[in-house]
Design a protein around this motif. Structure first.
Motif, PDB file in Angstrom:
ATOM      1  N   GLY A 107       0.798  -1.213   0.000  1.00 56.94           N
ATOM      2  CA  GLY A 107       0.000   0.000   0.000  1.00 56.94           C
ATOM      3  C   GLY A 107       0.835   1.269   0.000  1.00 56.94           C
ATOM      4  O   GLY A 107       2.018   1.261   0.350  1.00 56.94           O
ATOM      5  N   LYS A 108       0.193   2.349  -0.400  1.00 61.38           N
ATOM      6  CA  LYS A 108       0.823   3.671  -0.401  1.00 61.38           C
ATOM      7  C   LYS A 108       0.117   4.552   0.635  1.00 61.38           C
ATOM      8  O   LYS A 108      -1.100   4.534   0.743  1.00 61.38           O
ATOM      9  CB  LYS A 108       0.726   4.314  -1.787  1.00 61.38           C
ATOM     10  N   GLN A 109       0.888   5.317   1.385  1.00 57.42           N
ATOM     11  CA  GLN A 109       0.339   6.201   2.409  1.00 57.42           C
ATOM     12  C   GLN A 109       0.024   7.559   1.791  1.00 57.42           C
ATOM     13  O   GLN A 109       0.924   8.332   1.478  1.00 57.42           O
ATOM     14  CB  GLN A 109       1.344   6.377   3.554  1.00 57.42           C
ATOM     15  N   GLN A 111      -1.222  10.213   3.047  1.00 54.09           N
ATOM     16  CA  GLN A 111      -0.863  11.390   3.829  1.00 54.09           C
ATOM     17  C   GLN A 111       0.635  11.659   3.829  1.00 54.09           C
ATOM     18  O   GLN A 111       1.081  12.703   4.301  1.00 54.09           O
ATOM     19  CB  GLN A 111      -1.377  11.263   5.273  1.00 54.09           C
ATOM     20  N   TRP A 112       1.431  10.711   3.320  1.00 53.25           N
ATOM     21  CA  TRP A 112       2.877  10.887   3.254  1.00 53.25           C
ATOM     22  C   TRP A 112       3.358  10.870   1.808  1.00 53.25           C
ATOM     23  O   TRP A 112       4.438  10.364   1.496  1.00 53.25           O
ATOM     24  CB  TRP A 112       3.597   9.807   4.068  1.00 53.25           C
ATOM     25  N   GLY A 113       2.555  11.421   0.936  1.00 54.37           N
ATOM     26  CA  GLY A 113       2.974  11.584  -0.451  1.00 54.37           C
ATOM     27  C   GLY A 113       3.135  10.305  -1.227  1.00 54.37           C
ATOM     28  O   GLY A 113       3.929  10.245  -2.175  1.00 54.37           O
ATOM     29  N   GLY A 114       2.409   9.261  -0.843  1.00 54.85           N
ATOM     30  CA  GLY A 114       2.500   8.004  -1.582  1.00 54.85           C
ATOM     31  C   GLY A 114       3.620   7.098  -1.125  1.00 54.85           C
ATOM     32  O   GLY A 114       3.943   6.109  -1.789  1.00 54.85           O
ATOM     33  N   GLU A 115       4.233   7.397   0.021  1.00 55.66           N
ATOM     34  CA  GLU A 115       5.308   6.557   0.554  1.00 55.66           C
ATOM     35  C   GLU A 115       4.781   5.153   0.853  1.00 55.66           C
ATOM     36  O   GLU A 115       3.637   4.971   1.265  1.00 55.66           O
ATOM     37  CB  GLU A 115       5.843   7.189   1.842  1.00 55.66           C
ATOM     38  N   ALA A 116       5.631   4.154   0.614  1.00 54.51           N
ATOM     39  CA  ALA A 116       5.219   2.761   0.837  1.00 54.51           C
ATOM     40  C   ALA A 116       4.828   2.542   2.294  1.00 54.51           C
ATOM     41  O   ALA A 116       5.465   3.062   3.215  1.00 54.51           O
ATOM     42  CB  ALA A 116       6.348   1.814   0.449  1.00 54.51           C
ATOM     43  N   PRO A 147       1.741 -10.066  -4.608  1.00 57.99           N
ATOM     44  CA  PRO A 147       0.936 -10.183  -5.832  1.00 57.99           C
ATOM     45  C   PRO A 147      -0.567 -10.085  -5.600  1.00 57.99           C
ATOM     46  O   PRO A 147      -1.299  -9.581  -6.448  1.00 57.99           O
ATOM     47  CB  PRO A 147       1.323 -11.561  -6.380  1.00 57.99           C
ATOM     48  N   GLU A 148      -1.038 -10.547  -4.447  1.00 61.11           N
ATOM     49  CA  GLU A 148      -2.468 -10.487  -4.129  1.00 61.11           C
ATOM     50  C   GLU A 148      -2.832  -9.265  -3.291  1.00 61.11           C
ATOM     51  O   GLU A 148      -3.999  -9.078  -2.938  1.00 61.11           O
ATOM     52  CB  GLU A 148      -2.889 -11.741  -3.366  1.00 61.11           C
ATOM     53  N   GLY A 149      -1.846  -8.441  -2.979  1.00 58.47           N
ATOM     54  CA  GLY A 149      -2.055  -7.355  -2.033  1.00 58.47           C
ATOM     55  C   GLY A 149      -3.115  -6.354  -2.427  1.00 58.47           C
ATOM     56  O   GLY A 149      -3.952  -5.942  -1.621  1.00 58.47           O
ATOM     57  N   ARG A 150      -3.107  -5.946  -3.686  1.00 57.31           N
ATOM     58  CA  ARG A 150      -4.072  -4.943  -4.141  1.00 57.31           C
ATOM     59  C   ARG A 150      -5.499  -5.478  -4.048  1.00 57.31           C
ATOM     60  O   ARG A 150      -6.420  -4.779  -3.605  1.00 57.31           O
ATOM     61  CB  ARG A 150      -3.759  -4.527  -5.580  1.00 57.31           C
ATOM     62  N   THR A 151      -5.689  -6.736  -4.442  1.00 58.52           N
ATOM     63  CA  THR A 151      -7.024  -7.344  -4.391  1.00 58.52           C
ATOM     64  C   THR A 151      -7.491  -7.543  -2.950  1.00 58.52           C
ATOM     65  O   THR A 151      -8.625  -7.217  -2.601  1.00 58.52           O
ATOM     66  CB  THR A 151      -7.014  -8.696  -5.120  1.00 58.52           C
ATOM     67  N   LEU A 152      -6.594  -8.063  -2.108  1.00 57.53           N
ATOM     68  CA  LEU A 152      -6.971  -8.310  -0.715  1.00 57.53           C
ATOM     69  C   LEU A 152      -7.244  -7.010   0.031  1.00 57.53           C
ATOM     70  O   LEU A 152      -8.084  -6.976   0.932  1.00 57.53           O
ATOM     71  CB  LEU A 152      -5.865  -9.098  -0.008  1.00 57.53           C
ATOM     72  N   ASN A 158      -8.365  -0.373   5.044  1.00 56.06           N
ATOM     73  CA  ASN A 158      -7.115   0.383   4.947  1.00 56.06           C
ATOM     74  C   ASN A 158      -7.328   1.761   4.350  1.00 56.06           C
ATOM     75  O   ASN A 158      -6.732   2.751   4.786  1.00 56.06           O
ATOM     76  CB  ASN A 158      -6.102  -0.371   4.068  1.00 56.06           C
ATOM     77  N   ALA A 159      -8.166   1.827   3.299  1.00 50.72           N
ATOM     78  CA  ALA A 159      -8.357   3.099   2.602  1.00 50.72           C
ATOM     79  C   ALA A 159      -8.930   4.164   3.526  1.00 50.72           C
ATOM     80  O   ALA A 159      -8.697   5.359   3.325  1.00 50.72           O
ATOM     81  CB  ALA A 159      -9.273   2.899   1.394  1.00 50.72           C
ATOM     82  N   ALA A 160      -9.663   3.730   4.543  1.00 51.50           N
ATOM     83  CA  ALA A 160     -10.231   4.693   5.489  1.00 51.50           C
ATOM     84  C   ALA A 160      -9.151   5.401   6.281  1.00 51.50           C
ATOM     85  O   ALA A 160      -9.370   6.484   6.825  1.00 51.50           O
ATOM     86  CB  ALA A 160     -11.173   3.984   6.461  1.00 51.50           C
ATOM     87  N   PHE A 161      -7.968   4.812   6.305  1.00 49.17           N
ATOM     88  CA  PHE A 161      -6.894   5.380   7.104  1.00 49.17           C
ATOM     89  C   PHE A 161      -5.713   5.791   6.228  1.00 49.17           C
ATOM     90  O   PHE A 161      -4.571   5.852   6.691  1.00 49.17           O
ATOM     91  CB  PHE A 161      -6.476   4.382   8.180  1.00 49.17           C
ATOM     92  N   GLY A 162      -6.015   6.059   4.949  1.00 43.04           N
ATOM     93  CA  GLY A 162      -5.017   6.668   4.084  1.00 43.04           C
ATOM     94  C   GLY A 162      -4.054   5.721   3.407  1.00 43.04           C
ATOM     95  O   GLY A 162      -3.078   6.163   2.808  1.00 43.04           O
ATOM     96  N   VAL A 163      -4.295   4.407   3.479  1.00 46.69           N
ATOM     97  CA  VAL A 163      -3.423   3.440   2.803  1.00 46.69           C
ATOM     98  C   VAL A 163      -4.190   2.859   1.615  1.00 46.69           C
ATOM     99  O   VAL A 163      -5.228   2.228   1.796  1.00 46.69           O
ATOM    100  CB  VAL A 163      -2.969   2.319   3.754  1.00 46.69           C
ATOM    101  N   VAL A 164      -3.675   3.091   0.414  1.00 47.68           N
ATOM    102  CA  VAL A 164      -4.386   2.690  -0.793  1.00 47.68           C
ATOM    103  C   VAL A 164      -3.514   1.772  -1.647  1.00 47.68           C
ATOM    104  O   VAL A 164      -2.299   1.726  -1.511  1.00 47.68           O
ATOM    105  CB  VAL A 164      -4.815   3.928  -1.623  1.00 47.68           C
TER     106      VAL A 164
END
Length: 370
Positions: A107-109, A111-116, A147-152, A158-164
């Protein structure tokens, strides 16, 4: 075969498997032979464990890829048996250095400019275990891939807390220690009992992030109880302990399940969020075409985005209907299982941590708690 009285089996957190893959890939570059097992120092706790390696392969002369499989033990965890890849590329730069980055599925954060979304413990365990194998003049770039991370990730909040766009390498320890249902409920009930002895108005915050946001908004932390997915038994426990008013505070993608009568909110056991949203679309009069699009949305968050973009005037009535129904069904659940009544209100927030809706009762309780 396990039975209901056996102790739940512990496992390891996701950073441990990412680290094991990275160590296996680096050692392949040095030794030119695949390892079936690697030893890791977990740091927290300070112990050495053996982690199985599924595959290791060279990609180029100075690049290798290794794969492990996540095993969180007997937890209801969506990462169970998930492949964890690490690609390691080495360069002779004259300086020992480790560069850690997130690849596909991490995921990308926002709130931190897309940092891993690779957090402190993951970085610590990587540094500790890779440094000992690093040559003095060698720089390595470690890319963690799920590999399954985006789907899972679509099945989490997670998206509710800024991780996409993926999962987090999150954890404060290497051990994933499960609690059985009775153990977990007992732990939460003990916390609840302590606070119910002091206050007759309490707030249930779903998860650590909900608890943090509630405190940021000015709610008294002494009146807040963090809950997991066992909301049904916790509602009844509050009534039995004499709590008069209870605020349900959480991410809309989690609490919406209560509007459908689902009081254990873990995704492994029940979902139905889109069906619940669609039913309330019909209830408040949303156009049939839009209701069909809501039902076809991949996630509850995607459905909210769709409504905001194409039918913004329906967002407030829809979520007001949902919040009121959450209150009503929660009170009905308590009446079914307890002789004690309790006033229930709800507050739902969105992925940007902005309040999406407060029910009428939720508004009153919220103001009292602030």
């Amino acid at each position: 075969m396990s039975n209901s009285t056996s102790s739940p089996r512990s496992g390891y957190t996701l950073p441990v498997f990412a680290c094991a893959s990275a160590v296996a890939a680096l050692r392949y570059l040095h030794e030119q032979k695949p390892l079936a097992m690697v030893s890791l120092n977990l740091i927290k706790p300070p112990q050495t464990v053996e982690i199985a390696v599924e595959q290791v392969a060279p990609l180029q002369e100075n690049t290798a890829l290794a794969i492990t499989r996540s095993d969180p033990g007997d937890n209801l965890d969506l990462t169970h048996n998930m492949a964890v890849w690490a690609q390691v590329e080495r360069r002779m730069t004259g300086k020992a250095e480790i560069i850690l980055q997130g690849g596909e599925g991490i995921g990308k954060q926002e709130q931190w400019g897309g940092e891993a979304a690779i957090y402190r413990y993951a970085k610590q365990v990587m540094e500790e275990n890779l440094r000992q194998w690093l040559h003095p003049d060698e720089q390595i770039t470690v890319t963690i891939i799920l590999p399954e991370g985006r789907t899972l990730a679509e099945r989490t909040s997670n998206a509710a807390f800024g991780v996409v766009e993926g999962l987090s390498l999150l954890g404060t320890t290497g051990i994933s220690q499960p609690l059985s249902v009775p153990e977990q409920l007992e732990e939460y009930r003990e916390q609840l009992a302590e606070k119910a002895a002091q206050f007759d108005i309490l707030g249930y915050c779903v998860g650590e992030n909900g608890l943090h946001l509630a405190q940021q908004m000015g709610m008294n932390p002494e009146q807040l109880v963090k809950t997991a997915n066992w909301l049904g038994p916790m509602l009844v426990a509050a009534a039995e302990l004499g709590v008069k008013s209870l605020l349900l505070f959480g991410y809309h993608g989690k609490l919406v399940k209560l509007a459908g009568g689902i009081f254990h909110t873990h995704h492994h056991l029940a979902d139905g969020r889109l069906e619940i949203l669609t039913a309330h679309c019909v209830k408040v009069g949303v156009e049939p075409e839009m209701a069909q699009q809501v039902l076809s949305s991949p996630t509850a968050e995607a459905a909210l985005t769709l409504l905001r973009e194409q039918s913004p005037h329906w967002v407030k009535p829809l979520y007001t209907s949902l919040a009121d129904t959450i209150d009503q069904r929660s009170q009905a659940y308590i009446r079914k299982h307890s002789e004690h009544g309790i006033q229930i209100g709800s507050v739902l927030f969105d992925r940007n941590r902005d309040i999406l809706v407060k029910s009428a009762i939720g508004t009153a309780i919220f103001e009292q708690m602030c």
